[in-house]
Design a protein around this motif. Structure first.
Motif, short mmCIF file in Angstrom:
data_model
loop_
_atom_site.label_atom_id
_atom_site.label_comp_id
_atom_site.label_asym_id
_atom_site.label_seq_id
_atom_site.Cartn_x
_atom_site.Cartn_y
_atom_site.Cartn_z
N ARG A 39 -59.21 0.55 -62.11
CA ARG A 39 -60.67 0.54 -62.27
C ARG A 39 -61.27 1.83 -61.71
O ARG A 39 -62.20 2.38 -62.26
CB ARG A 39 -61.25 -0.66 -61.54
N ARG A 40 -60.69 2.27 -60.60
CA ARG A 40 -61.21 3.50 -60.00
C ARG A 40 -61.14 4.66 -60.98
O ARG A 40 -62.04 5.45 -61.08
CB ARG A 40 -60.40 3.86 -58.77
N ILE B 260 -61.01 4.42 -64.20
CA ILE B 260 -61.98 4.18 -65.27
C ILE B 260 -63.35 4.64 -64.82
O ILE B 260 -64.08 5.32 -65.53
CB ILE B 260 -61.98 2.69 -65.66
N VAL B 261 -63.67 4.25 -63.57
CA VAL B 261 -64.98 4.63 -63.05
C VAL B 261 -65.10 6.15 -62.97
O VAL B 261 -66.09 6.73 -63.39
CB VAL B 261 -65.20 4.00 -61.65
N PHE C 165 -63.54 8.34 -64.66
CA PHE C 165 -63.66 8.87 -66.01
C PHE C 165 -65.08 8.65 -66.54
O PHE C 165 -65.69 9.55 -67.11
CB PHE C 165 -62.63 8.17 -66.91
#
Lengths: 173, 345
Positions: free
Chosen positions: B3-4, B6-7, B9
């Motif tokens: 998730r990190r 993704i965040v 990005f």
């Protein structure tokens, strides 16, 4: 006797450490507990996406709602979106579009459907920092008295909605 | 973990079309060097919550930038260092501090080095005693009890000294609470200058005061004293000295700007008194940047965004092109324009 103790103690300590490492490795770290849970929702005043003035916590006072931080740039939010759409049939969801271009937010919601009763714009992270947000999506269950009842870091999966959020909303009603 | 990324990005994507100007231009240094140094040192203590073990001072992440802006705004409003950190801690928890605070849940963490040290010393002493007890017969001939006792005494003393030294060093360097240090080194650290420079400034202030005791009507000296006090962050004293200088004829836009700024810092808000000072500053020097900044800020706080934008825009044009103040005031005006655009239906 003592000699044995001093030989084995460090080895035992090392074994325990090794055991801890072995059992913990590969496990995802539990999300950090939010200090906001149990406390009143921080004040914010955000421009509404529909242009109808500002969104403040006052707007949903007296009702149990889910506050969802999202953005059109957020890939994980796309995954979460169907869950929110389904949930919005039985619950009120308030959106905060974080660091987003209002035009893109609007397009995003037009294309995928709008689960939100109202969307506030937070282009400069003001509300996000006040809410202790570290990434999107993040969601808060807000009790009718304005307190934060639960924080969910990351995607609300159907399981999380069924097992945590829905029962909590029911209880808070 | 994923998730990190993704965040991260996502934030990168957001950067591409973000372009939202910040209220304070967080990466621009604040006008007041004392506040700027405080902002930098606070930023070094706060974790960038979307990064891997970086402070917001080091990180280029959008959220870190927004947090740096928040730190500076709060300082400008007169928060103390601990109030700024406390505000972010109330939102993100202990996690936001790179150095965990000392409390019940972290007591073990902080006391572990001292505990291990004591345990080690105890083990060492035991081992030594055993050796002394098994001392060779040659030593026994000399009177075994005496020899063992003497060396145990030396060892105990040595251990005591080490423990005291370790405890002392630990309290000095390792204690997470506010360091209990005299003003001078702390001020030096905050300002990012040497202790000698602080001492020099203090000596200078004292010399000026001595001179003023002899010649109390020396306007220039009062002005210099006022600026020295400002440098040392003593705004109440600075205000008194600057007022005296103005009274005695050292009155130009810059002096009124200094006065207004010190008033705003002392009272932690833009009082009518500060407004008066900025008003005088503008009358004497229409280009005085701090007057434009604070007069605009006051309007913005009153909700008159359009008026604030006008003041900031005019202020920006009056500055030398490309100067820090030109950029900062233009940034303020841009930010106001964004808000105005959002307010329009």
């Amino acid at each position: 006797m003592i000699g044995r103790w001093t030989t084995w103690a460090p080895l035992l300590a090392f074994a325990i450490l090794l055991g801890l490492v072995a059992t913990r490795i590969g496990k995802t770290e539990p999300p950090l507990p939010s200090p906001l849970v149990g406390k009143p929702l921080p004040e914010f005043a955000l421009q509404r996406l529909d242009g109808q003035g500002t969104l403040t916590p006052e707007a949903f006072k007296g009702r149990a709602v889910v506050l969802n931080v999202f953005g059109s740039w957020c890939v994980a939010c796309i995954e979460e979106h169907p869950v929110l759409l389904e949930a919005s049939k039985s619950a009120e969801i308030v959106g905060i579009a974080w660091r987003d271009d209002p035009v893109r937010t609007e397009e995003w919601l037009d294309r995928r459907g709008n689960p939100y009763s109202v969307v506030g714009l937070d282009p400069d992270s003001r509300a996000a920092i006040d809410l202790g947000v570290t990434g999107a999506p993040e969601s808060f269950v807000i009790a009718p008295d304005g307190r934060v009842a639960l924080k969910i870091t990351g995607i609300i999966t159907p399981e999380i909605w069924r097992n945590q959020v829905a029962p909590l909303l029911e209880r808070l009603k | 973990m994923i998730r990190r990324w993704i965040v991260a990005f996502g934030l990168l994507l957001a950067l591409g079309f973000g372009g939202v100007a910040h209220a304070l231009g967080p990466d621009e240094p604040m006008k007041d060097p004392v506040l700027e140094t405080r902002a930098r040192s606070i930023s070094k203590e706060l974790r960038c919550v979307v990064c891997q073990n970086q402070s917001i001072d080091e990180s280029n992440a959008d959220l870190a930038q927004a947090m740096r802006g928040l730190v500076r705004e709060r300082l400008l409003m007169g928060d103390s260092d601990s109030e700024v950190i406390g505000a972010l801690e109330a939102r993100y928890g202990d996690f936001v501090r790179l150095m965990p605070p000392f409390k019940a849940t972290t007591a073990l963490l902080w006391s572990a080095p001292a505990l291990l040290m004591v345990l080690g010393l105890l083990a060492w002493r035991r081992a030594f005693r055993r050796k002394a007890a098994q001392a060779p017969v040659a030593a026994a001939a000399l009177d075994p009890d005496d020899a063992a006792q003497a060396s145990a005494g030396v060892l105990a003393t040595a251990a005591g000294v080490v423990v005291v030294l370790a405890a002392g060093a630990y309290l000095l360097l390792g204690h997470p609470g506010a360091p209990d240090q005299p003003v001078q080194p702390r001020l030096a650290e905050r300002l990012g200058v040497s202790e000698a420079a602080i001492a020099e400034m203090q000596t200078m202030a004292e010399q000026i005061e001595a001179r003023l005791a002899e010649a109390p009507d020396d306007a220039r000296a009062w002005l210099m004293l006022g600026r020295a006090e400002r440098y040392l962050g003593r705004h109440a004293e600075a205000i008194a000295a600057l007022r005296r200088a103005i009274q005695l004829g050292e009155a130009d836009g810059e002096v009124y700007g200094d006065l207004g700024e010190s008033l705003a810092f002392r009272d932690r808000k833009i009082t009518p008194e500060a407004m008066d000072a900025f008003g005088s500053a503008v009358r004497l020097d229409p280009a005085e940047p701090r007057a434009a900044f604070f007069l605009g800020l006051q309007r913005a706080e009153a909700g008159e965004i359009a008026e604030a934008e006008k003041i900031w825009r005019a202020g920006a044009f009056a500055q030398p092109e490309g100067s820090a103040w030109a950029k900062r005031l233009a940034g303020q005006a841009d930010r106001a324009a964004v808000i105005l655009a959002q307010q329009k239906p």
